[in-house]
Design an enzyme around this catalytic site. Structure first.
Site, PDB file in Angstrom:
ATOM      1  N   TYR A  61      13.966 -15.113 -30.991  1.00  0.00           N
ATOM      2  CA  TYR A  61      12.868 -15.708 -31.739  1.00  0.00           C
ATOM      3  C   TYR A  61      13.291 -16.189 -33.118  1.00  0.00           C
ATOM      4  CZ  TYR A  61       7.980 -16.356 -32.876  1.00  0.00           C
ATOM      5  OH  TYR A  61       6.784 -16.895 -33.215  1.00  0.00           O
ATOM      6  N   GLU A 109      15.174 -24.537 -35.376  1.00  0.00           N
ATOM      7  CA  GLU A 109      14.178 -25.606 -35.463  1.00  0.00           C
ATOM      8  C   GLU A 109      13.913 -25.995 -36.915  1.00  0.00           C
ATOM      9  OE1 GLU A 109      10.692 -24.617 -33.126  1.00  0.00           O
ATOM     10  OE2 GLU A 109      11.994 -23.608 -31.679  1.00  0.00           O
TER      11      GLU A 109
END
Lengths: 310, 271
Positions: free
Chosen positions: B210, B217
């Site tokens: 995660y 990103e």
């Protein structure tokens, strides 16, 4: 033996922990009274945030329910669930409606730091921009007044977090719309005065319609009561929409915003209308379903929000 | 007691953590791309929404799963196998590229078609939720898939100069491992034969994946900012007929900022 006092024990719905034991409760006592008694021993849980039910996973009992009439023995076992911090509906409505009224005016008067400094406190040269301000302001003043004087709320309170959600929505969209309509580079509607006049007519008619429905709904319910009745058309022609939809107030509300969108030819307004329409459709369908469930003789022609369609 | 569920992205919406005995069949957990399910959600005008709704929804979800028709089971099994295979192919292609070329430059270009195909295909998962063969809420699934589509099409594909950034590889690796774990988990669950390792992986990998994915990103978007500003891409300026404007640069900034609260929401619903 109708007059024998009952015992009431209140357990936590999740942990089953015994929270409160009430000795000698009158059988005619209402749930509201029991909630008040419960608050005495647990002051942090004021009645508005209490949900009492007969079954830990069941529906909440109503404040008006009488203890005696519930399926309980001589000792009533009630399960308690904390609904979280509550805030009154009136407070939420007033806050969420006052925001847009005020915010829009900030943009209309071109208060500094919104547009370039050379535009501070200038006025738009387009008539439609002034008209739009009047319409928008009128709409929210109407809403505020209705909240104070017209609406009769079923529930006193709602969860506190709603005020943040709702204000973000209303205030955010108001700022977004107002920014463009009052922008120095605003482009008036393509079809000019014709378009504005038509849109204004739609807006005014729908505002009158919406108000008429609110008054009709108010008259259905005596002050201080929570009775529910099927709404029917009255002498006021705006209420004749009840023949075709369950929630004409929402129909008129959508109509008002469509009118406003056409009048300003502003995409953010159209998007606001769309989002509002989606939400109101969900509410209308829910309300329609409750009406159908509660009243066997509910008029079959009616649709939730759009005649014949939705 | 399973701590996670579909609320990888959204705090909003119906379900918080659903425990439910058997491993939840297709409950998506994307360990990256939270995407806040902000959405207005109803202010419950005539709200009779109480605690009861959560419980009844859970029962409804379990019931739905049990009544999953034969056709739905076959389709979902096929879908999950295909997706597992697709992401495996992607993973292998990435490894091979790196082994052959020794660099990550050009890697995105070499795998982009496969990535785009399988990530876009995942839009079907929204349909699965809509028709109810998967117990996840449409909103949650929608937000998750949308954030992936956004990253693939609106950032990496559209802003060519950043395609060779290391951060791209970072999130690709995170996504690949996540998806292979996730889809194989669903596959085995549907076949009623879940190896312990897969289950363990599903519930534990995200702890690493995660943050890695989010980092990849965010760094990628950050790298793209100068190009977006310079070209004014995807933007609408005033004046125009519809009295609206959109600045993709500021949109990206806001998106980046929203990762933090969204991450908080996702992780808190997972724990």
């Amino acid at each position: 033996a109708p007059c024998q006092p009952l015992k009431v024990e209140i357990l936590d719905a999740k942990t089953r922990e015994k929270l409160c034991f009430l000795d000698k409760v009158e059988p005619q006592a209402t749930i509201a009274e029991i909630k008040n008694l419960f608050t005495k021993t647990h002051p942090q849980w004021y009645p508005a945030r209490q949900s009492l039910r007969l079954d830990p996973k069941g529906k909440s009992l109503k404040d008006e329910d009488v203890l005696q009439k519930l399926p309980v023995g001589t000792t009533a076992t009630l399960y308690f669930r904390d609904l979280g911090a509550q805030i009154s509906w009136v407070t939420v409505f007033l806050t969420e409606y006052a925001g847009p009224l005020f915010i829009y005016l900030l943009f209309y008067f071109r208060v500094p730091f919104i547009y370039g400094h050379k535009y501070d406190f200038t006025s738009s040269r387009h008539t439609v921009v002034h008209l739009a301000c009047i319409c928008h302001s009128f709409h929210y003043i109407k809403r505020l007044l209705e909240t104070l004087f017209v609406h009769r709320f079923s529930h006193g309170t709602m969860p506190l977090r709603n005020i943040f959600k709702n204000c973000t929505y209303y205030w955010g969209f108001a700022a977004w719309m107002a920014y463009y309509i009052n922008h120095p580079l605003y482009t008036p509607p393509t079809y000019g005065a014709q378009q504005v006049k038509l849109a204004l007519a739609i807006f005014v008619i729908c505002q009158l319609g919406n108000f008429s429905i609110h008054m009709a709904l108010r008259d259905l319910r005596p002050a201080g009561s929570k009775t529910r009745k099927i709404p029917y058309p009255t002498k006021n022609p705006f209420t004749w929409l009840f023949l075709l939809v369950s929630c004409p107030n929402y129909t008129y509300e959508v109509g008002s915003w469509i009118g406003f969108a056409i009048m300003t030819q502003c995409l953010p307004v159209a998007l606001f209308s769309l989002v509002g329409f989606t939400q109101m459709t969900i509410w209308a369908k829910g309300k329609h379903r409750s009406y159908l469930k509660e009243f066997r003789d509910y008029p079959p022609l009616r649709m939730p929000i759009i005649p014949f369609l939705l | 007691m399973g701590r996670l569920t579909e609320a990888a992205a959204a705090g909003g919406g119906a379900s918080a953590a659903r425990s439910a005995g058997p491993p939840p069949a297709p409950l998506p957990l994307s360990s990256t791309s939270p995407g806040c399910a902000a959405a207005m959600a109803s202010s419950e005008e005539d709200g009779t929404n109480g605690g009861a709704s959560e419980a009844s929804e859970e029962r409804e979800a379990v019931g739905k799963r049990r009544r999953l028709g034969l056709l739905a089971t076959i389709w979902l099994t096929f879908y999950n196998i295909a997706m597992t295979a697709g992401w495996l192919v992607l993973a292998i292609a990435m490894v091979r590229f790196y082994m052959e070329k020794g660099t990550h430059k050009g890697l995105y270009k070499s795998i982009q078609k496969t990535l785009k195909f399988f990530q876009t295909f995942a839009l079907l998962e929204i349909v699965h939720c809509l028709i109810g063969i998967v117990p996840t809420s449409v909103l949650v699934a929608g937000v998750q898939v949308s954030s992936r589509i956004f990253m693939v099409w609106l950032v990496t594909h559209s802003i060519k100069p950043i395609q060779n950034e290391e951060s791209v590889v970072l999130f690709l690796v995170a996504w690949t491992v996540t998806e292979i774990t996730r889809y194989s988990f669903y596959t085995f669950s549907l076949l009623d034969h879940l190896p312990y390792f897969i289950k363990w992986a599903r519930y534990n990998f995200f702890i690493i994946l995660y943050p890695v994915g989010v980092a990849g990103e965010l760094l990628t978007i950050y790298a793209a900012l100068p190009y977006v500003k310079k070209t004014g891409m995807f933007s609408i300026r005033l004046p125009n007929k519809y009295n609206v404007s959109f600045d993709y640069y500021y949109f990206l900034l806001i998106t980046m900022a929203s990762y933090i609260p969204c991450e908080y929401v996702s992780v808190s619903t997972l724990m």
